[in-house]
Write a protein that holds these residues in place. Structure first.
Motif, PDB file in Angstrom:
ATOM      1  N   ILE A   1      -6.940  61.432 119.974  1.00 41.07           N
ATOM      2  CA  ILE A   1      -7.649  61.919 121.334  1.00 41.07           C
ATOM      3  C   ILE A   1      -8.836  61.737 121.171  1.00 41.07           C
ATOM      4  CG2 ILE A   1      -8.005  64.146 122.785  1.00 41.07           C
ATOM      5  CD1 ILE A   1      -5.132  64.484 122.063  1.00 41.07           C
ATOM      6  N   THR A   2      -9.875  61.966 119.799  1.00 34.98           N
ATOM      7  CA  THR A   2     -11.034  61.559 119.689  1.00 34.98           C
ATOM      8  C   THR A   2     -11.598  61.079 118.806  1.00 34.98           C
ATOM      9  OG1 THR A   2     -11.025  62.838 117.345  1.00 34.98           O
ATOM     10  CG2 THR A   2     -11.237  64.764 119.687  1.00 34.98           C
ATOM     11  N   GLY A   3     -10.522  59.968 118.512  1.00 31.71           N
ATOM     12  CA  GLY A   3     -10.912  59.188 117.538  1.00 31.71           C
ATOM     13  C   GLY A   3     -11.573  59.234 116.018  1.00 31.71           C
ATOM     14  N   LEU A   4     -11.934  60.236 116.067  1.00 28.18           N
ATOM     15  CA  LEU A   4     -11.587  60.638 114.635  1.00 28.18           C
ATOM     16  C   LEU A   4     -11.029  60.613 113.522  1.00 28.18           C
ATOM     17  CD1 LEU A   4     -13.680  64.283 115.587  1.00 28.18           C
ATOM     18  CD2 LEU A   4     -14.826  62.104 115.494  1.00 28.18           C
ATOM     19  N   TYR A   5     -11.620  60.963 112.198  1.00 29.10           N
ATOM     20  CA  TYR A   5     -10.091  61.228 111.232  1.00 29.10           C
ATOM     21  C   TYR A   5      -9.391  61.568 111.509  1.00 29.10           C
ATOM     22  CZ  TYR A   5     -13.406  57.001 108.998  1.00 29.10           C
ATOM     23  OH  TYR A   5     -14.438  56.221 108.819  1.00 29.10           O
ATOM     24  N   THR A   6      -8.051  61.420 110.784  1.00 26.38           N
ATOM     25  CA  THR A   6      -6.847  62.715 110.893  1.00 26.38           C
ATOM     26  C   THR A   6      -7.301  63.557 109.790  1.00 26.38           C
ATOM     27  OG1 THR A   6      -5.625  60.728 109.539  1.00 26.38           O
ATOM     28  CG2 THR A   6      -5.455  60.482 112.189  1.00 26.38           C
ATOM     29  N   GLN A   7      -6.522  64.527 109.646  1.00 24.82           N
ATOM     30  CA  GLN A   7      -6.665  65.281 108.493  1.00 24.82           C
ATOM     31  C   GLN A   7      -5.978  64.345 107.139  1.00 24.82           C
ATOM     32  OE1 GLN A   7      -8.061  68.538 108.174  1.00 24.82           O
ATOM     33  NE2 GLN A   7      -6.724  68.922 106.411  1.00 24.82           N
TER      34      GLN A   7
ATOM     35  N   THR B   1      -9.452  61.549 101.279  1.00 25.47           N
ATOM     36  CA  THR B   1     -10.762  61.226 100.701  1.00 25.47           C
ATOM     37  C   THR B   1     -11.584  61.956  99.931  1.00 25.47           C
ATOM     38  OG1 THR B   1     -10.833  59.960 103.154  1.00 25.47           O
ATOM     39  CG2 THR B   1     -13.214  60.638 101.663  1.00 25.47           C
ATOM     40  N   LEU B   2     -11.103  63.308 100.229  1.00 25.75           N
ATOM     41  CA  LEU B   2     -11.608  64.373  99.650  1.00 25.75           C
ATOM     42  C   LEU B   2     -11.045  64.681  97.870  1.00 25.75           C
ATOM     43  CD1 LEU B   2     -13.491  67.444  99.131  1.00 25.75           C
ATOM     44  CD2 LEU B   2     -10.984  68.363 100.110  1.00 25.75           C
ATOM     45  N   GLY B   3      -9.396  64.564  98.072  1.00 30.81           N
ATOM     46  CA  GLY B   3      -9.098  63.987  96.290  1.00 30.81           C
ATOM     47  C   GLY B   3      -9.680  63.398  96.030  1.00 30.81           C
ATOM     48  N   ALA B   4      -9.779  61.817  96.220  1.00 27.15           N
ATOM     49  CA  ALA B   4     -10.629  60.504  95.910  1.00 27.15           C
ATOM     50  C   ALA B   4     -11.740  61.146  95.006  1.00 27.15           C
ATOM     51  CB  ALA B   4     -10.217  59.921  96.296  1.00 27.15           C
ATOM     52  N   HIS B   5     -12.438  62.085  95.573  1.00 26.73           N
ATOM     53  CA  HIS B   5     -14.226  62.538  94.875  1.00 26.73           C
ATOM     54  C   HIS B   5     -14.132  63.429  94.255  1.00 26.73           C
ATOM     55  CE1 HIS B   5     -18.042  62.636  96.295  1.00 26.73           C
ATOM     56  NE2 HIS B   5     -18.079  64.064  95.331  1.00 26.73           N
ATOM     57  N   LEU B   6     -12.541  64.079  94.247  1.00 25.44           N
ATOM     58  CA  LEU B   6     -13.059  65.579  93.804  1.00 25.44           C
ATOM     59  C   LEU B   6     -12.755  64.582  92.145  1.00 25.44           C
ATOM     60  CD1 LEU B   6     -11.760  68.301  95.740  1.00 25.44           C
ATOM     61  CD2 LEU B   6     -14.071  67.964  94.619  1.00 25.44           C
ATOM     62  N   GLN B   7     -11.324  63.886  92.106  1.00 24.27           N
ATOM     63  CA  GLN B   7     -10.823  63.333  91.082  1.00 24.27           C
ATOM     64  C   GLN B   7     -12.154  62.356  90.402  1.00 24.27           C
ATOM     65  OE1 GLN B   7      -7.675  61.834  91.622  1.00 24.27           O
ATOM     66  NE2 GLN B   7      -6.628  60.969  89.345  1.00 24.27           N
TER      67      GLN B   7
ATOM     68  N   ALA C   1     -13.453  64.900 110.859  1.00 22.03           N
ATOM     69  CA  ALA C   1     -12.254  64.555 111.281  1.00 22.03           C
ATOM     70  C   ALA C   1     -11.360  65.773 112.107  1.00 22.03           C
ATOM     71  CB  ALA C   1     -11.068  64.595 109.959  1.00 22.03           C
ATOM     72  N   ARG C   2      -9.977  65.592 113.077  1.00 16.78           N
ATOM     73  CA  ARG C   2      -9.818  66.807 114.085  1.00 16.78           C
ATOM     74  C   ARG C   2      -8.072  66.958 112.669  1.00 16.78           C
ATOM     75  NH1 ARG C   2      -6.353  66.449 118.270  1.00 16.78           N
ATOM     76  NH2 ARG C   2      -6.483  68.127 119.565  1.00 16.78           N
ATOM     77  N   PRO C   3      -7.735  67.837 112.425  1.00 14.51           N
ATOM     78  CA  PRO C   3      -6.493  68.271 112.310  1.00 14.51           C
ATOM     79  C   PRO C   3      -5.561  68.105 112.549  1.00 14.51           C
ATOM     80  CG  PRO C   3      -8.391  69.567 110.891  1.00 14.51           C
ATOM     81  CD  PRO C   3      -9.289  69.277 112.614  1.00 14.51           C
ATOM     82  N   GLY C   4      -5.734  68.624 114.240  1.00 16.93           N
ATOM     83  CA  GLY C   4      -4.694  68.455 115.097  1.00 16.93           C
ATOM     84  C   GLY C   4      -5.035  70.124 116.286  1.00 16.93           C
ATOM     85  N   GLY C   5      -5.098  69.996 116.988  1.00 16.72           N
ATOM     86  CA  GLY C   5      -5.204  71.506 118.254  1.00 16.72           C
ATOM     87  C   GLY C   5      -6.731  71.244 117.890  1.00 16.72           C
TER      88      GLY C   5
ATOM     89  N   ALA D   1     -12.250  69.105 111.375  1.00 17.82           N
ATOM     90  CA  ALA D   1     -12.738  69.619 109.472  1.00 17.82           C
ATOM     91  C   ALA D   1     -14.118  68.644 109.658  1.00 17.82           C
ATOM     92  CB  ALA D   1     -11.408  69.052 108.588  1.00 17.82           C
ATOM     93  N   LEU D   2     -14.845  69.558 108.227  1.00 22.11           N
ATOM     94  CA  LEU D   2     -16.187  67.997 108.189  1.00 22.11           C
ATOM     95  C   LEU D   2     -16.344  68.152 106.754  1.00 22.11           C
ATOM     96  CD1 LEU D   2     -16.910  69.425 111.104  1.00 22.11           C
ATOM     97  CD2 LEU D   2     -19.473  68.536 110.159  1.00 22.11           C
ATOM     98  N   LEU D   3     -15.895  66.619 106.054  1.00 17.83           N
ATOM     99  CA  LEU D   3     -16.323  66.872 104.251  1.00 17.83           C
ATOM    100  C   LEU D   3     -17.987  66.282 104.321  1.00 17.83           C
ATOM    101  CD1 LEU D   3     -15.445  66.006 101.286  1.00 17.83           C
ATOM    102  CD2 LEU D   3     -14.997  64.367 102.341  1.00 17.83           C
ATOM    103  N   LEU D   4     -18.245  67.188 103.687  1.00 21.77           N
ATOM    104  CA  LEU D   4     -19.543  66.867 103.312  1.00 21.77           C
ATOM    105  C   LEU D   4     -20.142  66.028 102.209  1.00 21.77           C
ATOM    106  CD1 LEU D   4     -21.961  70.376 105.302  1.00 21.77           C
ATOM    107  CD2 LEU D   4     -20.998  67.623 106.215  1.00 21.77           C
TER     108      LEU D   4
END
Length: 638
Positions: free
Chosen positions: A219-225, A231-237, A287-291, A295-298
């Motif tokens: 719908i929005t073309g943004l990343y998925t949840q 991406t978040l998991g890889a960064h934290l690791q 990202a747009r998780p849905g509904g 969500a933003l990852l900074l």
């Protein structure tokens, strides 16, 4: 991004120095395609096969798909040769500079995609001479403009390669001291290699499109949840710098959908996504998780940066949105969580959701940082989890059945069993609200076992009542497949119900293959040996590999509803769906499209020879008795 399972080592396998039969050459190239080798490697190998009979002639191939261009050649192309090559395909090279790198693959860097790569120089010299062909090429002059079927020009011979719908996929150029036209066995060999090149390029294009669709909200073309979580998991690791997560929920957005309709609601979501995107920096991810959630990852994600971003997001919503003459005012609540030692992707998002819960509880239209003094879980969630643990014992669980329609005949071909919860005094709750809790707590194993046994029992009741079996699809989670004894559970469910195994279809998503692919494959083979059929659900949203589909015993591919929704707008979804349908047929699988909501979508799918479909155009999920009446009514009219 990493694939679901480890990919086999790539690169061309050793090619003997002696002349190769065409069949062997094709086999080597197909092997590289199935192993998902890089386009540059495959194109170099294809060029070598075209020019293998004549070391003095250079062969070059140029492709462009979107913003990815690839140039391969059998030797160093001088500037004059490159200018000739680009001149034969001017529409492909608008804005490209003639640099010093004759053989390269290039894509503009994407800070989030995991695909950003520097251009790679890779020149493949021609192999040894082959035996001379018995029929020589005829030298003759030719035009230099139309190369649809291949023409001679002053420096050799060229041919455009076209897709099945007439789009130019690539340019093949054979350089020589003068003009020539391939004849005899050389012409047959080049024609076969050209056809193989088209197959390779269309396979890459399909893979790229599937990857994009799997990582982006339709719908929005943004990343998925899911992409944000990876991406978040890889960064934290792997990265020590702090990050922050902002979970944004639009206040009272359900009222907008109820008053203006879902179509306008989706347009508003796109506008809001654009406003939020304008607030972010290049290193941030939205990202747009849905509904009605974003969500933003900074990165970097200090508390000060997160607070400033939240303020910016809230301010972007202060002016109304104008949609089809309607002035719509939207506010949002934001929960913020900043990483700290020991943070995981799951814990950080959980903290952001807890902060979001308190922001909405405190009056909405505000942002709050997570604080350890906040409850670890919203009270409603704890209460729901507590009630779910005894829901099966209290006979509160139900299965509804959504009809699956044969698109060619209009008859009911089967049904998908969908979980429903009916707690006393609350009303029926859909799976979207309970499946995440079941998977997080591990309860999905018990509920999945109950759902399979109930589906088998219901199938036997229908069979006894009507004498006609119904194919029933039962959803299976990755946790169930990994659970010891799952195959034995399926076998017991079939034996206890007495329902024929061939009418039970287990629907699995690609998440089943995350981690131990070998173990998952063995489990699927054992399930298939029981007589049940297997369907790959939500196809296109993960990282499917053609080689894995070839070796796994799937009977049906379920095309994800995000592609079907795209049939109603200016997207590339029609070509993606058609490629999926054709791929299913080539693998002796059936195809079924999910989420068909209007007749236009159904007609397009029928024109593509998609086998089956399901969605609200035909029916909502129905209780068992209503499904049976629906099937009898539809099949009587078909």
């Amino acid at each position: 991004m990493t694939p679901l399972v480890d990919s086999p080592p790539c690169g061309p396998r050793p090619i003997p120095d002696q002349a190769l039969d065409l069949e062997v050459a094709i086999g080597l190239i197909l092997d590289m395609i199935s192993r998902q080798c890089e386009p540059t490697e495959v194109l170099r190998a294809l060029c070598e096969q075209v020019g293998r009979n004549d070391q003095e002639r250079q062969v070059a191939m140029f492709t462009l798909e979107g913003d990815l261009w690839t140039l391969a050649a059998t030797g160093d192309l001088n500037r004059q040769s490159r200018e000739t090559l680009f001149g034969l395909m001017p529409e492909y090279v608008s804005g490209l500079l003639l640099g010093d790198n004759p053989t390269a693959s290039h894509r503009p860097s994407d800070p989030h995609s995991g695909f950003a790569e520097a251009g790679q120089t890779a020149v493949l010299q021609s192999g040894p001479d082959e035996a001379q062909e018995s029929e020589q090429d005829e030298l003759e002059p030719g035009p230099t403009l139309d190369v649809r079927d291949g023409v001679a020009f002053e420096d050799g011979w060229a041919r455009h390669l076209y897709s099945g719908i007439g789009e130019i996929l690539a340019l093949l150029v054979c350089f020589a001291p003068g003009p020539f036209v391939p004849r005899g066995r050389r012409a047959l060999r080049i024609d076969a290699i050209c056809r193989l090149t088209i197959v390779a390029i269309e396979q890459w294009n399909l893979r790229e499109e599937l990857n994009w669709q799997g990582n982006h909200d339709s719908i929005t073309g943004l990343y998925t949840q899911a992409f944000l979580e990876r991406t978040l998991g890889a960064h934290l690791q792997h990265v020590s710098s702090p990050v922050a997560i902002l979970h944004v929920n639009l206040d009272r957005f359900r009222l907008v959908n109820d008053v203006l309709g879902r179509a306008l609601g989706n347009r508003i979501l796109r506008f809001i996504g654009q406003r939020f995107s304008s607030c972010t920096h290049q290193a941030d991810l939205i990202a747009r998780p849905g509904g009605d959630e974003f969500a933003l990852l900074l990165n970097p994600g200090t508390a000060e940066h997160a607070s400033a971003m939240a303020t910016h997001l809230l301010h972007s919503l202060t002016s109304p949105l104008s949609v089809d003459g309607h002035q719509v005012f939207i506010s949002a609540s934001i929960g913020i969580a900043c990483s700290h030692p020991g943070s995981t992707a799951h814990s950080l998002q959980r903290e952001a959701y807890v902060a979001l819960y308190h922001a909405k509880k405190d009056g909405k239209a505000r942002a709050l940082h997570f604080d350890p003094s906040m409850a670890a879980t919203p009270p409603e969630r704890l209460e729901m989890e507590k009630c779910l643990r005894s829901a099966i014992a209290r006979n509160e669980m139900l299965l509804y059945y959504q009809p699956q329609i044969d698109l060619a005949t209009g008859r009911v071909a089967g049904a998908e069993a969908l979980l429903r919860w009916n707690p006393s005094g609350v009303g029926i709750i859909s799976p979207g609200a309970i499946i995440p809790i079941l998977e997080e707590t591990g309860l999905i194993v018990d509920f999945g076992r109950w759902a399979l046994r109930e589906a088998c029992a219901q199938g036997k009741r229908w069979l006894d009542e009507t004498g006609i079996p119904v194919r029933i699809g039962a959803n299976v989670s990755a946790l169930q497949v990994r659970h010891p004894g799952y195959v034995a559970e399926v076998e017991r469910a079939l034996a206890d119900s007495g329902y024929p195994a061939e009418y039970i279809e287990l629907e699995l998503t690609e998440s089943v293959f995350v981690g131990d692919y070998g173990r998952a494959r063995d489990t699927l083979l054992k399930l298939r040996a029981l007589g049940v059929t297997l369907a790959l659900d939500d196809f296109g949203t993960g990282r499917s590999s053609l080689s894995y589909l070839q070796e796994l015993p799937f009977h049906r591919l379920k095309i994800d509803q995000s592609f079907v929704r795209g049939l109603s707008g200016p997207t590339r979804c029609p070509s993606v769906i058609e490629n999926i349908v054709n791929m299913a047929k080539s693998l002796d699988m059936l195809s079924i499209a999910e989420g068909i909501d209007d007749e236009n979508q159904a007609e397009v799918l029928r024109s593509m020879s998609c086998d089956e479909g399901q969605g609200y155009l035909y029916s909502v999920p129905l209780p068992p008795d209503e499904f049976l009446r629906y099937r009898e009514s539809v099949n009587a009219q078909a």
